[in-house]
Design an enzyme around this catalytic site. Sequence first.
Site, PDB file in Angstrom:
ATOM      1  N   THR A 285       1.395   2.809  -6.435  1.00 41.62           N
ATOM      2  CA  THR A 285       2.773   1.971  -6.478  1.00 41.62           C
ATOM      3  C   THR A 285       2.712   1.063  -5.471  1.00 41.62           C
ATOM      4  OG1 THR A 285       3.815   3.077  -4.523  1.00 41.62           O
ATOM      5  CG2 THR A 285       3.889   4.127  -6.757  1.00 41.62           C
ATOM      6  N   ASP A 286       3.647  -0.108  -5.724  1.00 41.31           N
ATOM      7  CA  ASP A 286       3.808  -1.175  -4.460  1.00 41.31           C
ATOM      8  C   ASP A 286       4.714  -0.428  -3.544  1.00 41.31           C
ATOM      9  OD1 ASP A 286       3.855  -3.369  -3.308  1.00 41.31           O
ATOM     10  OD2 ASP A 286       4.560  -4.708  -4.966  1.00 41.31           O
ATOM     11  N   ALA A 287       4.740  -1.142  -2.496  1.00 41.30           N
ATOM     12  CA  ALA A 287       5.456  -0.588  -1.332  1.00 41.30           C
ATOM     13  C   ALA A 287       6.551   0.024  -1.557  1.00 41.30           C
ATOM     14  CB  ALA A 287       5.284  -1.598  -0.110  1.00 41.30           C
TER      15      ALA A 287
END
Length: 569
Positions: A285-287
């Site tokens: 995932t992105d942050a």
Amino acid sequence: MVNLREKPYYLNDEQIQWVEDTIAGMTIEEKIGQLFVNMVGNAEERKPENIKKVLDTYHPGAIRYHNAPKEELWAMADCLQKTTKIPLLIASNCEQGGNGGVGGGTPIANGAAMAAIDSEDAVYEMATISAREAAAVGCNWNFAPIVDLLYNWRNTIVQLRAFNDNPDDVIRYSKAFFKGMKTQNMATCMKHFPGDGTEENDQHLIMGINEYDCDKWDATYGKVYKELIDEGVMTIMAGHIALPAYSKKLRPGIKDEEIRPATLAPELITDLLKGQLGFNGLVVTDASHMIGMFGATIPRSQQVPGAIAAGCDMYLFFNDREEDFGYMMEGYKNGTITEERLSDALHRILGVKAALNLYKLQAEGALVPPKENLAVVGCEEHHKASREFADKYVTLVKDRLNYLPMTPEKYKKIKMVYIGSEAMVVAGTKIKSNDEVIINDIVAQLQEAGFEVDTEVTAKKGKMEDFKKKYDCVLLVLNVQGFAQFNTMRVKWDEPVNQPWYMSELPTFVVSLSYTNNLIDVPMARCYINSYMDHHEAFAATLEKMMGKSSFKGRYNENVFCGRWETRF
């Protein structure tokens, strides 16, 4: 389920056996821990006792870190890899040089600058330098390249980080980037699926939306992802970006309010990315602190396991370690994360580690390179390359009234106006601007070239005729950049006296050290240059060209004109 014998792993029997034996020997706590990428944010968290506590308690599969001096990062990586039971993926953001992986690393060229050069060989060299410097501090996973397509000139999130808006260019450059990374034992991670660049919003603040229909997406973003998946990219970062057309196609009857960002959308990760596009690698995932994920309007207790259930294999960053670990564990216990999905994710995570032979390096005590390798970080050879790159990418967009060349003979006395940025937020941490350092460096370079420079900000404009007698020209330097604070970034004129009234009085040279779309705020500029980056070498090359000592070699993209007629003349 993943096939570890196929692309992008190509594991042999021995490597697969290590994966299977390792998973079989894990406790459930260790299995859940492998799903997390932990942020090591500061010197306190880099202390050996704190590293040991996190590893022993939460068993993360990977870590990401904030930049720090090379000696500190090397010591951190050495401690991490000697303390962990299962070798760690250690990630950085080397998109444009070693400066993305280590404090004091060499800035080379961001994506937009690379597109201005238009050379696959140059991208390969940039990636090679990035890999050398990041690997020296123990990094083995690079969250790059950016394969977004900049179709909307207002988008500031990937305006400089993306290459451009041409899928074929992005494919060419990305393949060269992969080759450069492979010069070191480094996994790459292209981002941000399903694709940023069609809108102006910042996923740090709001859920992104790629509004393309399925056919248009297939011909653009889909083409990029398919080609690069076939090329063998090992990992992909899912963005907090919705793709409503495909969500509706793959989930007939889905309601608008049920549409989620890719990080929480099984139809986008499992069905589209892993199914239709055939991606057999790892999805991270992105942050997770970004509001784009919270924009799905479901509580974090559901977001954490929901991302894994959707098909993401690793979850980027804890908010609170104890709480998020608990959320993930509960998601496993209540069936949100099935046994099959957990097993698949673990095989993909350990498959990457096996493909990098981390378990062999661990046995040899060689997961972190020798400390003497740190000499490569910021070395003269790499700064020489930085100068050569800058010579190729600095771009003259227009010089309609033939102000150039800017020489001491024509323009001895310069009034310099610098418009910078406020502090930026990076990975949840506020970073102070370095405007003062940049200003001092620019002034020093101008003075060394024989110019007299005045940077004083006066209380008012004064008489026009006096201004014209005092100065020969104005140098307006724009260094407006940032994200995680505003959905769009524009020039902010803090002082009325700095506003561009002087363009009608004296020859004015506008130089942008960052965003390429600043003509929207200074359309009346008759001489405008994009330098793309704000380091010493970038301005040195710019000044050399402004003085006529070197030709402008960079190419610009039509986005620089912001879709407006008045910016062109």
